[in-house]
Write an enzyme that holds these catalytic residues in place. Sequence first.
Site, PDB file in Angstrom:
ATOM      1  N   ASP A  39       0.842  -1.198   0.000  1.00 50.95           N
ATOM      2  CA  ASP A  39       0.000   0.000   0.000  1.00 50.95           C
ATOM      3  C   ASP A  39       0.882   1.254   0.000  1.00 50.95           C
ATOM      4  OD1 ASP A  39      -2.129   1.699   0.145  1.00 50.95           O
ATOM      5  OD2 ASP A  39      -2.904   0.962   2.047  1.00 50.95           O
ATOM      6  N   ASP A  40       0.737   2.088  -1.021  1.00 54.94           N
ATOM      7  CA  ASP A  40       1.494   3.348  -1.136  1.00 54.94           C
ATOM      8  C   ASP A  40       2.999   3.111  -1.167  1.00 54.94           C
ATOM      9  OD1 ASP A  40      -0.962   4.560  -1.022  1.00 54.94           O
ATOM     10  OD2 ASP A  40      -0.538   5.824   0.699  1.00 54.94           O
ATOM     11  N   ASP A  72      -0.226  -0.963  -4.911  1.00 54.52           N
ATOM     12  CA  ASP A  72      -1.466  -0.388  -5.455  1.00 54.52           C
ATOM     13  C   ASP A  72      -1.273   0.934  -6.169  1.00 54.52           C
ATOM     14  OD1 ASP A  72      -0.957   1.105  -3.140  1.00 54.52           O
ATOM     15  OD2 ASP A  72      -3.048   1.177  -2.512  1.00 54.52           O
ATOM     16  N   ASN A  73      -0.339   1.742  -5.714  1.00 57.37           N
ATOM     17  CA  ASN A  73      -0.064   3.034  -6.339  1.00 57.37           C
ATOM     18  C   ASN A  73       1.256   3.564  -5.803  1.00 57.37           C
ATOM     19  OD1 ASN A  73      -2.686   3.729  -4.240  1.00 57.37           O
ATOM     20  ND2 ASN A  73      -0.752   4.748  -3.807  1.00 57.37           N
TER      21      ASN A  73
END
Length: 499
Positions: A30-31, A282-283
């Site tokens: 995540d991130d 995810d990004n």
Amino acid sequence: MGSSCFAFFGILLLCTCSASPPNFVLLFADDLGFGDLGCYGHPSSLTPNLDRLAAEGLRFTDFYSTCPVCSPSRASLLTGRYQTRSGIYPGVLYPGSIGGLPLNETTIAEVLRPLGYATAVIGKWHLGLGHNGMFLPTKQGFDHFLGIPYSHDMGPCKNLTCFPPDIKCYGLCDINTVTVPLMQNEVIKQQPVNFLDLERSYSDFATNFITTSVEKKQPFFLYYPSHHTHYPQYAGIGAAGQSLRGPFGDSLLEFDNTVGHLMATLERTGVINNTLVFFTSDNGPELMRMSRGGNAGPLKCGKGTTYEGGMREPAIAYWPGIIKPGVTHEMASTLDILPTLARLAGAELPQVMLDGVDMTDILVKQGKSKREAMIFYPVDPSEKYGLFAVRLGKYKAHFYTQGAFHSSTTPDKDCPETAVFKAHDPPLIFDLEADPCEHYALPVDTPDIQSVLQQVKTVKEQFESSMVFGESQVAKGTDPNLEPCCNPECSPKPSCCQC
């Protein structure tokens, strides 16, 4: 079905692996930025288990998510479809969101279950809760769920402990909402969640799931969308204070430790050689958090933007005896995971418009990608503007650019929210092989670039003619009564929701 089965058995014969269907472990950070792992060049990250997977598996240099924020990228990962089709836009879902991933969308779990796969998810769901938990993982093809139904900053965290012995979480997180719950299937186990024990709970749950599946001789799909390294960072005793990168590094190390526990379980149960482990994020990094926000390496900007730093992710595929160690520069995406797992398992593909392509040739043969282009949508896509950018081969064309508050604090003036929406006609075009940083736009008046631009515009027109925007699930709004509360009759809410 016949051709899928043939492909599956062909791969098994080619790779001389077990006659039983392969297992799948999907790790989703995540991130996490392109430059955050040791194996991607970070000088002080401590990620020995992910580095081992990269050294003994296949590391991607050109792998993309479909959106620079959480919920949309997760929808695309699980469905093989751009988030605009499923309606997971604009932005993300919240604790009281009325909408969620539509139940008529087909997830990876729903593709695999008809073949007898056991399915489980641990960690961050963030694809909706809804009325009576109608959008939870157990309604979307997963047999088991242990985790938080949305992002762990979507609740007050000022007085919560993020590091031992009693170091409080950094910042306030979201206020005026319920504290973040830990759920098992559709029941709240704990509210607020205990961050110091959370990763151990996930590791134990996953170990039990794998062990039980192996004992039953049942193939399995384990999806682990981690909370690490999203703000606020946290870590328990095994990782706190153990890295050189401070809170972010400790959070990343705890994630890596869990990866190590999962790999040890696969080895102990004897299924390591019949399991594909795939890792990505995810990004891009939330640069507004500065040293607590991750690193995009050489790439431009980060979370919230359609520059490379927002959507180009680290990715690793590991399968002993099947995937040879190496590095691939082929273009691939989270969209491609569903059709690839379906091919490997011999499963039927959903009878819908898929945006993913099978990347088995990349994994097994280190061959060429079937993906010709990558589409870049902003956080708030619209039919009026359509896509923001297209990558075709080594070229990327920006038709629109815009900064984001997630990427503020960086000295690059194109990254923060003060970089307002801007249309480019002709589009800005970059050679990502020579200039992955997107620093130097190419002159568009040469015959070669004119030809490239025409090809890009053709791809854009063909793609947009096939895109049907689904009803926005985020635009349905929120209802405080949908926020999960372990004591639903208590008062006053939301502060009374603790157990």
